[in-house]
Motif scaffolding. Structure first.
Motif, PDB file in Angstrom:
ATOM      1  N   LEU A   9       0.842  -1.197   0.000  1.00  0.00           N
ATOM      2  CA  LEU A   9       0.000   0.000   0.000  1.00  0.00           C
ATOM      3  C   LEU A   9       0.876   1.246   0.000  1.00  0.00           C
ATOM      4  O   LEU A   9       1.928   1.278   0.631  1.00  0.00           O
ATOM      5  CB  LEU A   9      -0.918   0.031   1.223  1.00  0.00           C
ATOM      6  N   THR A  10       0.438   2.246  -0.692  1.00  0.00           N
ATOM      7  CA  THR A  10       1.186   3.498  -0.732  1.00  0.00           C
ATOM      8  C   THR A  10       0.845   4.332   0.501  1.00  0.00           C
ATOM      9  O   THR A  10      -0.210   4.149   1.114  1.00  0.00           O
ATOM     10  CB  THR A  10       0.850   4.283  -2.015  1.00  0.00           C
ATOM     11  N   PRO A  11       1.714   5.265   0.872  1.00  0.00           N
ATOM     12  CA  PRO A  11       1.490   6.071   2.078  1.00  0.00           C
ATOM     13  C   PRO A  11       0.208   6.904   2.042  1.00  0.00           C
ATOM     14  O   PRO A  11      -0.303   7.297   3.090  1.00  0.00           O
ATOM     15  CB  PRO A  11       2.706   6.982   2.144  1.00  0.00           C
ATOM     16  N   ASP A  12      -0.345   7.145   0.870  1.00  0.00           N
ATOM     17  CA  ASP A  12      -1.558   7.951   0.789  1.00  0.00           C
ATOM     18  C   ASP A  12      -2.842   7.138   1.000  1.00  0.00           C
ATOM     19  O   ASP A  12      -3.940   7.668   0.930  1.00  0.00           O
ATOM     20  CB  ASP A  12      -1.631   8.696  -0.545  1.00  0.00           C
ATOM     21  N   VAL A  13      -2.714   5.854   1.300  1.00  0.00           N
ATOM     22  CA  VAL A  13      -3.875   4.993   1.547  1.00  0.00           C
ATOM     23  C   VAL A  13      -4.027   4.778   3.048  1.00  0.00           C
ATOM     24  O   VAL A  13      -3.065   4.419   3.736  1.00  0.00           O
ATOM     25  CB  VAL A  13      -3.718   3.626   0.838  1.00  0.00           C
ATOM     26  N   ARG A  14      -5.227   5.038   3.570  1.00  0.00           N
ATOM     27  CA  ARG A  14      -5.522   4.815   4.988  1.00  0.00           C
ATOM     28  C   ARG A  14      -6.446   3.625   5.132  1.00  0.00           C
ATOM     29  O   ARG A  14      -7.414   3.488   4.388  1.00  0.00           O
ATOM     30  CB  ARG A  14      -6.237   6.040   5.581  1.00  0.00           C
ATOM     31  N   LEU A  15      -6.157   2.771   6.089  1.00  0.00           N
ATOM     32  CA  LEU A  15      -7.026   1.649   6.406  1.00  0.00           C
ATOM     33  C   LEU A  15      -7.850   2.018   7.627  1.00  0.00           C
ATOM     34  O   LEU A  15      -7.306   2.433   8.648  1.00  0.00           O
ATOM     35  CB  LEU A  15      -6.212   0.389   6.695  1.00  0.00           C
ATOM     36  N   LEU A  16      -9.164   1.856   7.516  1.00  0.00           N
ATOM     37  CA  LEU A  16     -10.063   2.144   8.621  1.00  0.00           C
ATOM     38  C   LEU A  16     -10.839   0.884   8.954  1.00  0.00           C
ATOM     39  O   LEU A  16     -11.225   0.128   8.060  1.00  0.00           O
ATOM     40  CB  LEU A  16     -11.040   3.265   8.240  1.00  0.00           C
ATOM     41  N   PRO A  17     -11.103   0.649  10.237  1.00  0.00           N
ATOM     42  CA  PRO A  17     -11.869  -0.549  10.609  1.00  0.00           C
ATOM     43  C   PRO A  17     -13.316  -0.435  10.134  1.00  0.00           C
ATOM     44  O   PRO A  17     -13.899   0.653  10.123  1.00  0.00           O
ATOM     45  CB  PRO A  17     -11.784  -0.566  12.132  1.00  0.00           C
ATOM     46  N   ILE A  18     -13.873  -1.550   9.722  1.00  0.00           N
ATOM     47  CA  ILE A  18     -15.278  -1.609   9.329  1.00  0.00           C
ATOM     48  C   ILE A  18     -16.074  -1.997  10.572  1.00  0.00           C
ATOM     49  O   ILE A  18     -15.813  -3.027  11.187  1.00  0.00           O
ATOM     50  CB  ILE A  18     -15.502  -2.638   8.211  1.00  0.00           C
ATOM     51  N   THR A  19     -17.026  -1.172  10.940  1.00  0.00           N
ATOM     52  CA  THR A  19     -17.821  -1.462  12.128  1.00  0.00           C
ATOM     53  C   THR A  19     -19.241  -1.885  11.787  1.00  0.00           C
ATOM     54  O   THR A  19     -19.876  -2.593  12.541  1.00  0.00           O
ATOM     55  CB  THR A  19     -17.874  -0.248  13.073  1.00  0.00           C
ATOM     56  N   GLU A  20     -19.762  -1.457  10.657  1.00  0.00           N
ATOM     57  CA  GLU A  20     -21.106  -1.817  10.218  1.00  0.00           C
ATOM     58  C   GLU A  20     -21.068  -2.135   8.740  1.00  0.00           C
ATOM     59  O   GLU A  20     -20.427  -1.398   7.984  1.00  0.00           O
ATOM     60  CB  GLU A  20     -22.086  -0.665  10.466  1.00  0.00           C
ATOM     61  N   PRO A  21     -21.692  -3.113   8.248  1.00  0.00           N
ATOM     62  CA  PRO A  21     -22.303  -4.204   8.972  1.00  0.00           C
ATOM     63  C   PRO A  21     -21.227  -5.168   9.472  1.00  0.00           C
ATOM     64  O   PRO A  21     -20.092  -5.139   9.001  1.00  0.00           O
ATOM     65  CB  PRO A  21     -23.175  -4.884   7.925  1.00  0.00           C
ATOM     66  N   GLU A  22     -21.601  -6.010  10.418  1.00  0.00           N
ATOM     67  CA  GLU A  22     -20.674  -7.022  10.916  1.00  0.00           C
ATOM     68  C   GLU A  22     -20.370  -8.004   9.785  1.00  0.00           C
ATOM     69  O   GLU A  22     -21.278  -8.482   9.103  1.00  0.00           O
ATOM     70  CB  GLU A  22     -21.291  -7.771  12.091  1.00  0.00           C
ATOM     71  N   LEU A  23     -19.095  -8.260   9.568  1.00  0.00           N
ATOM     72  CA  LEU A  23     -18.696  -9.182   8.515  1.00  0.00           C
ATOM     73  C   LEU A  23     -18.706 -10.605   9.042  1.00  0.00           C
ATOM     74  O   LEU A  23     -18.250 -10.867  10.158  1.00  0.00           O
ATOM     75  CB  LEU A  23     -17.302  -8.827   7.995  1.00  0.00           C
ATOM     76  N   THR A  24     -19.223 -11.520   8.259  1.00  0.00           N
ATOM     77  CA  THR A  24     -19.264 -12.935   8.642  1.00  0.00           C
ATOM     78  C   THR A  24     -18.825 -13.783   7.455  1.00  0.00           C
ATOM     79  O   THR A  24     -18.778 -13.307   6.318  1.00  0.00           O
ATOM     80  CB  THR A  24     -20.678 -13.367   9.064  1.00  0.00           C
ATOM     81  N   ARG A  25     -18.534 -15.023   7.727  1.00  0.00           N
ATOM     82  CA  ARG A  25     -18.163 -15.973   6.684  1.00  0.00           C
ATOM     83  C   ARG A  25     -18.762 -17.319   7.041  1.00  0.00           C
ATOM     84  O   ARG A  25     -18.752 -17.730   8.190  1.00  0.00           O
ATOM     85  CB  ARG A  25     -16.641 -16.107   6.600  1.00  0.00           C
ATOM     86  N   SER A  26     -19.268 -17.998   6.042  1.00  0.00           N
ATOM     87  CA  SER A  26     -19.795 -19.351   6.216  1.00  0.00           C
ATOM     88  C   SER A  26     -18.951 -20.303   5.390  1.00  0.00           C
ATOM     89  O   SER A  26     -18.577 -19.990   4.265  1.00  0.00           O
ATOM     90  CB  SER A  26     -21.243 -19.440   5.750  1.00  0.00           C
ATOM     91  N   VAL A  27     -18.675 -21.446   5.973  1.00  0.00           N
ATOM     92  CA  VAL A  27     -17.931 -22.488   5.263  1.00  0.00           C
ATOM     93  C   VAL A  27     -18.798 -23.735   5.271  1.00  0.00           C
ATOM     94  O   VAL A  27     -19.290 -24.151   6.322  1.00  0.00           O
ATOM     95  CB  VAL A  27     -16.571 -22.780   5.941  1.00  0.00           C
ATOM     96  N   SER A  28     -19.002 -24.316   4.112  1.00  0.00           N
ATOM     97  CA  SER A  28     -19.808 -25.530   3.988  1.00  0.00           C
ATOM     98  C   SER A  28     -18.933 -26.662   3.484  1.00  0.00           C
ATOM     99  O   SER A  28     -17.958 -26.436   2.761  1.00  0.00           O
ATOM    100  CB  SER A  28     -20.956 -25.313   3.006  1.00  0.00           C
ATOM    101  N   VAL A  29     -19.299 -27.864   3.868  1.00  0.00           N
ATOM    102  CA  VAL A  29     -18.602 -29.056   3.395  1.00  0.00           C
ATOM    103  C   VAL A  29     -19.637 -29.950   2.726  1.00  0.00           C
ATOM    104  O   VAL A  29     -20.661 -30.252   3.324  1.00  0.00           O
ATOM    105  CB  VAL A  29     -17.932 -29.819   4.567  1.00  0.00           C
ATOM    106  N   ALA A  30     -19.373 -30.339   1.504  1.00  0.00           N
ATOM    107  CA  ALA A  30     -20.262 -31.254   0.784  1.00  0.00           C
ATOM    108  C   ALA A  30     -19.492 -32.538   0.511  1.00  0.00           C
ATOM    109  O   ALA A  30     -18.382 -32.506  -0.024  1.00  0.00           O
ATOM    110  CB  ALA A  30     -20.724 -30.628  -0.526  1.00  0.00           C
ATOM    111  N   VAL A  31     -20.079 -33.643   0.917  1.00  0.00           N
ATOM    112  CA  VAL A  31     -19.454 -34.952   0.700  1.00  0.00           C
ATOM    113  C   VAL A  31     -20.496 -35.904   0.114  1.00  0.00           C
ATOM    114  O   VAL A  31     -21.695 -35.675   0.245  1.00  0.00           O
ATOM    115  CB  VAL A  31     -18.865 -35.534   2.004  1.00  0.00           C
ATOM    116  N   ARG A  32     -20.013 -36.953  -0.498  1.00  0.00           N
ATOM    117  CA  ARG A  32     -20.941 -37.958  -1.020  1.00  0.00           C
ATOM    118  C   ARG A  32     -21.689 -38.616   0.127  1.00  0.00           C
ATOM    119  O   ARG A  32     -21.152 -38.755   1.233  1.00  0.00           O
ATOM    120  CB  ARG A  32     -20.190 -39.035  -1.800  1.00  0.00           C
TER     121      ARG A  32
END
Length: 60
Positions: A9-32
Motif C-alpha cells: 500500500l502506498t502512504p496515501d492509503v488509509r485503512l479504517l476498521p469496518i464497524t457496520e455491517p458485521e462481517l461474517t463468513r460461512s464455510v460448507s462441506v459437501a461430501v458424497r
C-alpha cells in the motif's frame, strides 16, 4: 484484513476498521452420501469445526 491484501500500500492509503455491517463468513462441506464418517473426511470436518470454535464462531 489479510496481510497479503495490504502489502505494497502506498502512504496515501488509509485503512479504517469496518464497524457496520458485521462481517461474517460461512464455510460448507459437501461430501458424497455415507462418506462423512470416513476417517479422512471426518478428520477434515473436525478440524474445520475446531478452527471455527477458535474464532468464536458457531459450528454445526
Amino acid at each position: 484484513m489479510p496481510s497479503l491484501a495490504i502489502e505494497g500500500l502506498t502512504p496515501d492509503v488509509r485503512l479504517l476498521p469496518i464497524t457496520e455491517p458485521e462481517l461474517t463468513r460461512s464455510v460448507s462441506v459437501a461430501v458424497r452420501a455415507g462418506t462423512a464418517s470416513a476417517p479422512r473426511i471426518a478428520v477434515l470436518i473436525a478440524a474445520l469445526r475446531e478452527a471455527a470454535r477458535g474464532l468464536g464462531e458457531h459450528s454445526s
